[in-house]
Design a protein around this motif. Structure first.
Motif, PDB file in Angstrom:
ATOM      1  N   HIS A   1       0.836  -1.202   0.000  1.00  0.00           N
ATOM      2  CA  HIS A   1       0.000   0.000   0.000  1.00  0.00           C
ATOM      3  C   HIS A   1       0.870   1.250   0.000  1.00  0.00           C
ATOM      4  O   HIS A   1       0.634   2.200  -0.755  1.00  0.00           O
TER       5      HIS A   1
ATOM      6  N   GLN B   1       1.612   4.507  -2.869  1.00  0.00           N
ATOM      7  CA  GLN B   1       1.339   5.909  -2.541  1.00  0.00           C
ATOM      8  C   GLN B   1       2.528   6.816  -2.864  1.00  0.00           C
ATOM      9  O   GLN B   1       2.386   8.037  -2.866  1.00  0.00           O
TER      10      GLN B   1
ATOM     11  N   GLU C   1      -6.730   3.622   5.889  1.00  0.00           N
ATOM     12  CA  GLU C   1      -5.921   4.609   6.602  1.00  0.00           C
ATOM     13  C   GLU C   1      -6.716   5.299   7.703  1.00  0.00           C
ATOM     14  O   GLU C   1      -7.834   5.766   7.478  1.00  0.00           O
TER      15      GLU C   1
ATOM     16  N   ARG D   1      -3.344  10.350   7.373  1.00  0.00           N
ATOM     17  CA  ARG D   1      -2.098  10.552   6.636  1.00  0.00           C
ATOM     18  C   ARG D   1      -1.633  11.974   6.860  1.00  0.00           C
ATOM     19  O   ARG D   1      -2.430  12.909   6.912  1.00  0.00           O
TER      20      ARG D   1
ATOM     21  N   LEU E   1      -0.721  12.089  -6.428  1.00  0.00           N
ATOM     22  CA  LEU E   1      -1.742  11.167  -5.946  1.00  0.00           C
ATOM     23  C   LEU E   1      -2.670  11.928  -5.008  1.00  0.00           C
ATOM     24  O   LEU E   1      -2.291  12.960  -4.455  1.00  0.00           O
TER      25      LEU E   1
ATOM     26  N   THR F   1      -7.435   2.802   0.120  1.00  0.00           N
ATOM     27  CA  THR F   1      -6.934   2.557  -1.227  1.00  0.00           C
ATOM     28  C   THR F   1      -7.149   1.111  -1.593  1.00  0.00           C
ATOM     29  O   THR F   1      -6.590   0.218  -0.989  1.00  0.00           O
TER      30      THR F   1
END
Length: 338
Positions: A80, A84, A303, A306, A328, A335
């Protein structure tokens, strides 16, 4: 200006995480020609790891942090984070210093030479000698069984060009065996051999189950040989059973009055066949489980938050980042494996 992403996954690494950040920052100071980001993903640590990363991200806008809503395991969480990253190349490095950050300059030099993958392979290890020998035998077995060339003593530590990352994303595998993906893609690569140091602080979070999971994932992701071995063993068992039955028949005909079959061979045979059936049912179950995981199409990770994604990567000699959209989405999202 080229961008370098450094990705680190962590779980309960409060003793190592800040030291790793400082060492990477020190190394990247020598590369003002690159913009860079250091992306950490915290797999729902129960210690102070997330708090330390939050503090670092507030002080250094090179740092981006993803905190998972729960522990998503040793396979899904790192992939993951990889997807990102926004860099023209991505360097994956563990948080325990067993993957030396001092190899970053050599990896970057190889990337500039045109290699799309720079793979760091263990030449030796200061870990328990028995464990290292077992790992080596496992990698050797996977290489023999696999339909593609795999790399022994390679754990995923290395540098990957953006082309590789985009191809890996297109695999759409919700539970990927990363080393198998590297072998499958097989872009031009260079190998860097290193001697793996012992963990400096803390202890490994890998238990027997995680190692068992990785071992089976490596086998079923790269090979159909276990299934075909089950079929071959079935034919072999049938042939052996026929020959034993024929031998017993001949013995009985020749020694009709003295030869006694007894119950022991029957009991032994039944237990042997039942154990073989359980083993092969288990192998088939592993493949069915892999199919089930794939059709579920669950996200790699959900998540909780972030941090730092509002800042684009910038060179190490800049005073601060520029609050500009990254390539992104920057909002906290779940995600999916797409």
């Amino acid at each position: 200006m080229k961008t370098v992403s450094i990705v680190t996954h962590a779980y309960n690494e409060e003793d190592n995480i800040e030291a790793l950040y400082l060492r990477v920052r020190e190394i990247m100071q020598a590369y003002p020609q690159y913009a860079y980001e250091h992306l950490f993903i915290d797999n729902h640590s129960t210690d102070a790891t997330a708090a330390i990363l939050t503090r670092i991200a507030s002080q250094d806008h090179h740092v981006k942090v993803i905190v998972n809503a729960r522990n998503f395991g040793h396979i899904r969480s790192p992939i993951h984070a990889l997807f990102q990253a926004v860099g023209d190349c991505v360097i994956g490095i563990a948080s325990d210093f067993q993957e030396p950050p001092d190899l970053i300059p050599e990896m970057l030099a190889a990337w500039e030479e045109g290699y799309k993958m720079v793979l760091c392979v263990k030449r030796s290890s200061e870990e328990n000698s028995v464990f290292f020998w077992v790992r080596k035998q496992y990698y050797s077995m996977v290489e023999r069984f696999s339909s593609v060339e795999t790399i022994q003593n390679f754990t995923g530590f290395g540098l990957y060009d953006r082309q590789f990352v985009d191809i890996a994303r297109s695999f759409n595998d919700p539970y990927p065996y990363f080393r198998g993906i590297v072998a499958e893609i097989s872009l031009p690569s260079k190998r860097i051999y290193f001697d793996q140091p012992a963990r400096k602080r803390g202890f490994s979070k890998n238990n027997f189950y995680t190692l068992y999971d990785i071992a089976w994932l490596g086998l079923i992701s790269t090979s159909k040989v276990p299934l075909r071995l089950a079929t071959a063993a079935g034919f072999l068992g049938a042939a052996v059973s026929f020959l034993i039955a024929l031998g017993y028949l001949i013995a009985k005909l020749v020694m009709w009055n003295t030869f006694s079959i007894g119950i022991a061979p029957l009991v032994i045979g039944v237990f042997f066949l039942q154990s073989m059936m359980l083993v092969f049912f288990g192998i088939i179950g592993e493949y069915i489980g892999a199919i089930y995981t794939k059709v579920q199409q669950r996200p790699y990770a959900v998540e909780q938050e972030r941090l730092g994604f509002e800042y684009s990567p910038y060179p190490p000699d800049s005073a601060n980042g520029t609050a500009a959209p990254a390539s992104l989405p920057v909002e906290s999202i779940s995600t999916a494996a797409d």
